[in-house]
Design a protein around this motif. Structure first.
Motif, short mmCIF file in Angstrom:
data_model
loop_
_atom_site.label_atom_id
_atom_site.label_comp_id
_atom_site.label_asym_id
_atom_site.label_seq_id
_atom_site.Cartn_x
_atom_site.Cartn_y
_atom_site.Cartn_z
N LEU A 86 7.47 12.33 11.43
CA LEU A 86 6.82 11.17 12.02
C LEU A 86 7.33 9.89 11.39
N ALA A 87 7.46 9.89 10.06
CA ALA A 87 7.97 8.70 9.37
C ALA A 87 9.37 8.35 9.85
N ASN A 88 10.21 9.35 10.07
CA ASN A 88 11.57 9.12 10.55
C ASN A 88 11.55 8.55 11.96
N ALA A 89 10.68 9.06 12.82
CA ALA A 89 10.57 8.55 14.19
C ALA A 89 10.10 7.09 14.18
N ILE A 90 9.17 6.77 13.29
CA ILE A 90 8.69 5.39 13.17
C ILE A 90 9.82 4.48 12.72
N SER A 143 6.14 -3.84 9.31
CA SER A 143 5.78 -4.72 10.43
C SER A 143 5.41 -3.92 11.66
N TYR A 144 6.17 -2.86 11.89
CA TYR A 144 5.90 -2.02 13.06
C TYR A 144 4.52 -1.36 12.95
N LEU A 145 4.22 -0.77 11.79
CA LEU A 145 2.91 -0.13 11.61
C LEU A 145 1.78 -1.15 11.67
N ALA A 146 1.97 -2.32 11.07
CA ALA A 146 0.93 -3.35 11.10
C ALA A 146 0.66 -3.81 12.52
N ASP A 147 1.71 -3.98 13.32
CA ASP A 147 1.55 -4.42 14.70
C ASP A 147 0.81 -3.36 15.52
N LEU A 148 1.17 -2.09 15.33
CA LEU A 148 0.48 -1.01 16.05
C LEU A 148 -1.00 -0.96 15.67
N ALA A 149 -1.29 -1.08 14.38
CA ALA A 149 -2.68 -1.04 13.93
C ALA A 149 -3.46 -2.21 14.49
N ARG A 150 -2.88 -3.40 14.45
CA ARG A 150 -3.57 -4.58 14.97
C ARG A 150 -3.88 -4.43 16.45
N ILE A 165 0.84 -1.19 0.00
CA ILE A 165 0.00 0.00 0.00
C ILE A 165 0.88 1.24 0.00
N ASN A 166 0.31 2.36 -0.35
CA ASN A 166 1.02 3.63 -0.37
C ASN A 166 0.37 4.54 0.66
N ILE A 167 1.15 5.04 1.63
CA ILE A 167 0.61 5.96 2.62
C ILE A 167 1.44 7.24 2.63
#
Length: 130
Positions: free
Chosen positions: A101-105, A118-125, A93-95
């Protein structure tokens, strides 16, 4: 994502027990009420893994179920528990977000030995599942 209603029981100082009227055989428990939905969501995910997800009734339909109504009258209560049907396949996907914020992530993900996705998917889940 589908939401099932869990019927929660708790007697005295015991743990909270959860059963799902629309998913027979699936049970969960939590010592702390704050862990109730997360534990129930995990139990649902594990119970339904590789299975077709049964239909989930609306809150109105659950309330009109005579067995559920009896339990509610005896002191049980309902919680809404989301479950995500994972497919096992990835989707690109494209976000867009602020570069800071992207750099901090990216830095946080790297420190946790995860990649950005993986980090974003885990946070969302975790956010969706409670």
């Amino acid at each position: 994502m589908r939401t099932y209603f869990g019927l929660v029981h708790q007697e005295g100082g015991s743990a909270y027990g959860v059963q799902f009227p629309d998913v027979p055989g699936c049970f969960s428990a939590a010592d702390d009420i704050d862990d109730l939905v997360a534990n129930a969501a995990e139990a649902l995910s594990l119970h339904l893994e590789g299975e077709e997800m049964p239909p989930a009734r609306s809150l109105t339909a659950i309330h009109t179920d005579s067995d559920v109504a009896k339990e509610l009258a005896a002191g049980a209560f309902l919680v809404a528990v989301p479950v995500i049907a994972l497919t096992g396949r990835s989707e690109r996907i494209n976000i867009s977000m602020d570069a800071g914020l992207a750099n901090a992530i990216k830095q946080t993900a790297k420190a946790r030995k995860l990649n950005f996705s993986s980090y974003l998917a885990d946070l969302a889940r975790r956010d969706i599942m409670g």
